[in-house]
Structure formats: structure tokens, C-alpha cells
Design an enzyme around this catalytic site. Structure first.
Site, PDB file in Angstrom:
ATOM      1  N   CYS A  80       0.848  -1.209   0.000  1.00 13.51           N
ATOM      2  CA  CYS A  80       0.000   0.000   0.000  1.00 13.51           C
ATOM      3  C   CYS A  80       0.878   1.252   0.000  1.00 13.51           C
ATOM      4  O   CYS A  80       1.994   1.252   0.547  1.00 13.51           O
ATOM      5  CB  CYS A  80      -0.894   0.003   1.237  1.00 13.51           C
ATOM      6  SG  CYS A  80      -2.268  -1.146   1.109  1.00 13.51           S
ATOM      7  N   CYS A 162      -3.517   0.214  -3.360  1.00 17.71           N
ATOM      8  CA  CYS A 162      -4.203   0.575  -2.101  1.00 17.71           C
ATOM      9  C   CYS A 162      -3.490   1.737  -1.412  1.00 17.71           C
ATOM     10  O   CYS A 162      -2.331   2.029  -1.700  1.00 17.71           O
ATOM     11  CB  CYS A 162      -4.287  -0.617  -1.156  1.00 17.71           C
ATOM     12  SG  CYS A 162      -2.715  -1.400  -0.800  1.00 17.71           S
TER      13      CYS A 162
END
Ligand SMILES: Nc1nc2c(c(=O)[nH]1)N1CN2[C@@H]2O[C@H](COP(=O)(O)OP(=O)(O)OC[C@H]3O[C@@H]1[C@H](O)[C@@H]3O)[C@@H](O)[C@H]2O
EC number: 3.2.2.-
Length: 261
Positions: A80, A162
Site C-alpha cells: 500500500c 491501495c
């Protein structure tokens, strides 16, 4: 006959010689040397799944489904807050991710790495990977093996992103953002709002080049609107400083670089 061959060749591009050997070698380099955490990946199986997507098929009618077995086989997660998209700024994006090793462009993932800068296709008359000519992507041949591959893997890359994601855009072009680009037509629309909460755009300008677009330009306003409508926050920076440093390596004497040092 010759006219036909010449006409066909004018609408085709040179295929990369030895595509299979290159793809296999790149897969081994990536999984055994660069990312040993992926050393269990079966590169021969990846190569066969890759070529099975297009060999013996019409080179102008490849489908997303043709590549689905490859997408299912190679599952790699990018951390992420580390995804870097780019559009019309490939060289600088990779120079930057080459230094900022934490960041991942699509080429920094296995599927992007094995295929970058290659051209490949098949032919219904043979089970071989073409070693000479592949058709150019145009209005008469819109779904080539190479173009469909990048659309499919770009979509997967965006879907698996993400946190905060980044995009490097080119402000030396009249429109830094284009809805016709892969970033603008595939990636931005495949970001999942429940996974991605923020998109940071970096509008970079060539050192000494003309500044044709910027964070205040209409194309970036269009990008902001698309992103915000998808419930994702949007921020923009002109000439993001760390990326500017990378540009200045080649132009240390330029005035815009001296203030950075
Ligand atoms: N070798 C790579 N090619 C591509 C990647 C990629 O990551 N690697 N692509 C697309 N792509 C192919 O590059 C041109 C458009 O570039 P260009 O016009 O410069 O920019 P795009 O936004 O179309 O495509 C770049 C965007 O899509 C992925 C990558 O993750 C970037 O975020 C077009 O043929 C695409 O099919």
C-alpha cells in the site's frame, strides 16, 4: 504478391526476436535475483501461459480473456502507498522508481518487467511466436497481443493498488492528463475507492522545456473531477521536488537546478 507483402509490411512492426527466450530469462532474473521472495514462481509455466494467450490466434483479435490464465497465474501484491502510475512520462517515472526503490511502477512488477519494450504476436497458421512482423495497432487492427496485454495488466495493477497512489504526468505536453491514455481510460477507473483513498499527481516539466500544462490546467481539473467523483481525494504538485532532483542529474547547470542544490 510483392505489393501485398509490401503493403502488409508497411502496416506491421518488427516483432522482437527470441521473445520466448527473453521472457523466460527476465522471469528468472526477476524471481531469482531481484525478488527472491518470488523464487517459487514457475517461469516455464509463466512463459507457456503467456504465449498461449496469443499463439495460433488472429493477431488483430486478441481478447482480455485470452490473458486471464496469465493474470490468474501471476499474483503479486504491491505494498500500500507504493504504486506509481505514469502517462507520457515513462523514462522519468522509471528513473525515479529506480532510485526510490520502494515505489512500484507496472514495470517493477513481474508481468510488467517481463514484457517491457517487447512486441509479440501469433499467427492462425502456426503455433509459433512470430519472430518477424506483427501488425501495427490501428483502426483496422485494434486488438493486438501487445496492446491488449498492457490494457489487461494495467487494469490489474490499478485494481490491486491501495492507500495513497501516485501518477507522474507530463506538463511539457499540451494536456498532461488525457482520457484517451491508458492511465486515463483504464487505470484511473479501476482504482477501488474502498482501497485507494488518495491520488497524488506530479506534473513534471522537461528541464528547459516549455511549460504547456500544470496543476492549474484544465486537463488536471478534469482528472480531479473524475477522481473526486469516485470518492478519492486528489492532490497535485508541479515539478515534485524529488523527481526534479532526478531530472537535474542530467542538467546540473540549468538555473532551475541550481536553486535545488
Ligand atoms: N511498457 C509499458 N507500456 C505501458 C504501460 C506500462 O506500464 N509499461 N502502461 C501502458 N503501456 C502502454 O504504453 C503506451 C502508452 O503510454 P503513454 O501514452 O505514455 O501513457 P498511458 O497512460 O497510455 O500508459 C501508461 C500507463 O499505463 C501502463 C502504466 O502502468 C502507466 O501507468 C500504450 O501502448 C500502453 O499500452
Amino acid at each position: 504478391i510483392w505489393v501485398g507483402v509490401l503493403t502488409w509490411r508497411q502496416s506491421s512492426m518488427g516483432a522482437t526476436d527470441h521473445v520466448s527466450a527473453i521472457v523466460l530469462g527476465r522471469c528468472l532474473t526477476y524471481t531469482r535475483n531481484m525478488h527472491p521472495e518470488l523464487r517459487n514462481q514457475d517461469c516455464k509455466k509463466i512463459l507457456n501461459t503467456f504465449t498461449s494467450a496469443f499463439v495460433s490466434k488472429d493477431p488483430c483479435n486478441i481478447t482480455k480473456e485470452d490473458y486471464q490464465p496469465l493474470i490468474d497465474l501471476v499474483t503479486q501484491t504491491v505494498p500500500c502507498n507504493k504504486t506509481l502510475f505514469w502517462s507520457r512520462s515513462k523514462e522519468l517515472a522509471h528513473q525515479y522508481s529506480g532510485i526510490q526503490k520502494e515505489m512500484f511502477t507496472l514495470e517493477d512488477t513481474l508481468l510488467g518487467y517481463i514484457a517491457d519494450n517487447l512486441v509479440w504476436c501469433g499467427d492462425p497458421r502456426t503455433s509459433e511466436v512470430k519472430e518477424e512482423f506483427c501488425p501495427y495497432r490501428n483502426e483496422n487492427c485494434s486488438s493486438t497481443a501487445t496492446s491488449v496485454f498492457w490494457t489487461v495488466v494495467s487494469q490489474k495493477f490499478a485494481e490491486s493498488a491501495c492507500g495513497t497512489v501516485y501518477v507522474m504526468l507530463n506538463g511539457s505536453r499540451t494536456t498532461a492528463f488525457s482520457k484517451a491514455s491508458t492511465f486515463g481510460s483504464v487505470e484511473v477507473f479501476n482504482l477501488h475507492p474502498d482501497r485507494v483513498h488518495t491520488l497524488h499527481a506530479w506534473v513534471m516539466h522537461d528541464i528547459g522545456g516549455v511549460e504547456r500544462d500544470s496543476c492549474l490546467g484544465s486537463s488536471i481539473k478534469e482528472l480531479k473531477s473524475i477522481v473526486n467523483q469516485r470518492n478519492i481525494s486528489f492532490f497535485c504538485q508541479d515539478d515534485y521536488r524529488p523527481a526534479r532532483f532526478v531530472q537535474c542529474v542530467r542538467h546540473p547547470e540549468h538555473p532551475s537546478c541550481s536553486v535545488l542544490m
